[in-house]
Design a protein around this motif. Structure first.
Motif, PDB file in Angstrom:
ATOM      1  N   THR A  34      45.440  65.113  63.593  1.00 50.84           N
ATOM      2  CA  THR A  34      44.499  64.765  62.533  1.00 50.84           C
ATOM      3  C   THR A  34      45.105  63.619  61.749  1.00 50.84           C
ATOM      4  O   THR A  34      46.188  63.744  61.179  1.00 50.84           O
ATOM      5  CB  THR A  34      44.237  65.957  61.593  1.00 50.84           C
ATOM      6  N   ILE A  36      44.758  61.105  58.664  1.00 52.11           N
ATOM      7  CA  ILE A  36      44.104  61.136  57.358  1.00 52.11           C
ATOM      8  C   ILE A  36      44.340  59.825  56.622  1.00 52.11           C
ATOM      9  O   ILE A  36      45.462  59.319  56.580  1.00 52.11           O
ATOM     10  CB  ILE A  36      44.634  62.309  56.506  1.00 52.11           C
ATOM     11  N   THR A  38      42.466  57.642  53.016  1.00 57.24           N
ATOM     12  CA  THR A  38      41.399  57.583  52.019  1.00 57.24           C
ATOM     13  C   THR A  38      40.539  56.332  52.156  1.00 57.24           C
ATOM     14  O   THR A  38      39.450  56.262  51.585  1.00 57.24           O
ATOM     15  CB  THR A  38      41.986  57.618  50.596  1.00 57.24           C
ATOM     16  N   ARG A  43      39.805  54.360  58.259  1.00 64.26           N
ATOM     17  CA  ARG A  43      39.308  55.462  59.090  1.00 64.26           C
ATOM     18  C   ARG A  43      38.382  54.952  60.183  1.00 64.26           C
ATOM     19  O   ARG A  43      38.428  55.425  61.324  1.00 64.26           O
ATOM     20  CB  ARG A  43      38.575  56.499  58.227  1.00 64.26           C
ATOM     21  N   THR A  73      41.459  63.458  65.587  1.00 62.30           N
ATOM     22  CA  THR A  73      40.451  63.653  64.551  1.00 62.30           C
ATOM     23  C   THR A  73      40.837  62.791  63.366  1.00 62.30           C
ATOM     24  O   THR A  73      42.011  62.741  62.989  1.00 62.30           O
ATOM     25  CB  THR A  73      40.377  65.132  64.112  1.00 62.30           C
ATOM     26  N   GLU A  75      40.109  62.030  59.334  1.00 60.68           N
ATOM     27  CA  GLU A  75      39.522  62.628  58.140  1.00 60.68           C
ATOM     28  C   GLU A  75      39.975  61.884  56.891  1.00 60.68           C
ATOM     29  O   GLU A  75      40.887  61.057  56.939  1.00 60.68           O
ATOM     30  CB  GLU A  75      39.919  64.110  58.030  1.00 60.68           C
ATOM     31  N   ASP A  76      39.342  62.243  55.753  1.00 59.19           N
ATOM     32  CA  ASP A  76      39.689  61.604  54.493  1.00 59.19           C
ATOM     33  C   ASP A  76      40.328  62.558  53.499  1.00 59.19           C
ATOM     34  O   ASP A  76      40.630  62.175  52.368  1.00 59.19           O
ATOM     35  CB  ASP A  76      38.443  60.980  53.855  1.00 59.19           C
ATOM     36  N   ASN A  79      42.263  68.769  54.363  1.00 59.96           N
ATOM     37  CA  ASN A  79      41.756  70.085  54.771  1.00 59.96           C
ATOM     38  C   ASN A  79      42.540  70.698  55.926  1.00 59.96           C
ATOM     39  O   ASN A  79      42.670  71.918  56.008  1.00 59.96           O
ATOM     40  CB  ASN A  79      40.276  69.972  55.184  1.00 59.96           C
ATOM     41  N   ALA A  80      43.040  69.878  56.848  1.00 56.63           N
ATOM     42  CA  ALA A  80      43.650  70.398  58.080  1.00 56.63           C
ATOM     43  C   ALA A  80      45.098  70.820  57.899  1.00 56.63           C
ATOM     44  O   ALA A  80      45.693  71.393  58.806  1.00 56.63           O
ATOM     45  CB  ALA A  80      43.563  69.332  59.181  1.00 56.63           C
TER      46      ALA A  80
END
Length: 288
Positions: A34, A36, A38, A43, A73, A75-76, A79-80
């Protein structure tokens, strides 16, 4: 501390030059990753960048051919993090920013999660002040490109725990990397030696004694430097080089580590090296 090998999921925070290259290295060795960031732009570009790294690495024979790639994956948010055994921070070489990111990571991760700061020069014990469990934090200086260079610098701060050190050894082994442990301190070993030389090479160009091409040819053909210092600076990223030199200069007071004015001028102009298309050399044709 949980085992961080055997295709376990990883989180990489920061989708810049180093973050995408580290993600490609891990994906290429079968780890689900994942990534990440911002930044919306970072992204959006990350999947294609990682895919390009993977193609390049396979063409160079730098990734295992018998292992299916892991899933990427993007993401921003964090969560993971609660579900992984290792997190790699790969944001810009800004000590304050790194400390803030590591604090966020530590608060979102389970106790015992391996926290790795990919840094070229910020002391690990300095960053450890930002996290509640400094025993979980280790420094790993991946070289660029991370999926090609098989040796990495591992920095154990005075508060890094043995469990974190062992998990780092297992993770790097699973990624086909050889980790060499060095003592903590600004610039560690590689940056303390290399960046000083790069800064001096830039100063020689600034003084008008030689062109970048001349400096690199002499260093390649007379000294045996594989790429030449100015081409190396462009590969690192001139902004990253300036940041690393600034970190070391502020912590050591060594005037040889003060970033060259020519280097700072390049950064102010947005001429950052390969990633921007121009630095000491022009890469715009190769980017098309």
């Amino acid at each position: 501390m949980p085992n961080s090998n055997e295709n376990s999921p990883l989180v990489v925070l920061g989708a810049g030059v180093m973050g995408t290259a580290i993600a490609a290295l891990a994906v290429g060795h079968g780890h689900p990753v994942t990534l990440i960031d911002t930044s919306v732009e970072a992204r959006a570009a990350a999947p294609d960048t990682v895919a390009l790294h993977l193609r390049t690495a396979r063409l160079m024979g730098a990734l295992p051919h018998d292992r299916p790639p892991g899933e990427l994956t993007v993401e921003d948010a964090l969560n993971a993090i609660a579900a992984v055994t290792a997190v790699i921070e790969a944001v810009t070489e800004d000590p304050k920013r790194k400390a803030e990111v590591l604090a966020d990571l530590a608060s979102a991760a389970r106790p015992g999660t391996l926290l790795i700061s990919n840094t070229s020069g910020v002391p690990i014990d300095e960053l450890a002040d930002a996290v509640p469990r400094p025993e979980d934090l280790v420094g790993v200086h991946f070289m660029n490109p991370a999926y090609v260079i098989r040796t990495v610098e591992v920095v154990l701060g005075p508060r890094s725990g043995e469990a974190a050190a062992e998990s780092t050894r297992e993770l790097l082994s699973g990624l086909g990397r050889r980790g060499i442990v060095v003592g903590d301190g600004a610039g560690f070993v590689t940056s303390r030696l290399l960046h000083r030389m790069l800064n001096d090479a830039i100063a020689v160009v600034h003084e008008g004694r030689a062109t970048p091409e001349t400096v690199d040819a002499l260093m390649r053909d007379c000294i045996g430097h594989r790429t030449g210092p100015l081409a190396t600076a462009d590969l690192i990223g001139l902004d990253n080089l300036a940041d690393s030199l600034r970190v070391m200069h502020e912590r050591t007071g060594d005037p040889a580590l003060r970033p060259s004015e020519l280097l700072l001028d390049k950064v102010r102009q947005g001429l950052l090296g390969r990633k921007s298309g121009r630095g000491f050399y022009d890469y715009q044709e190769t980017m098309q």
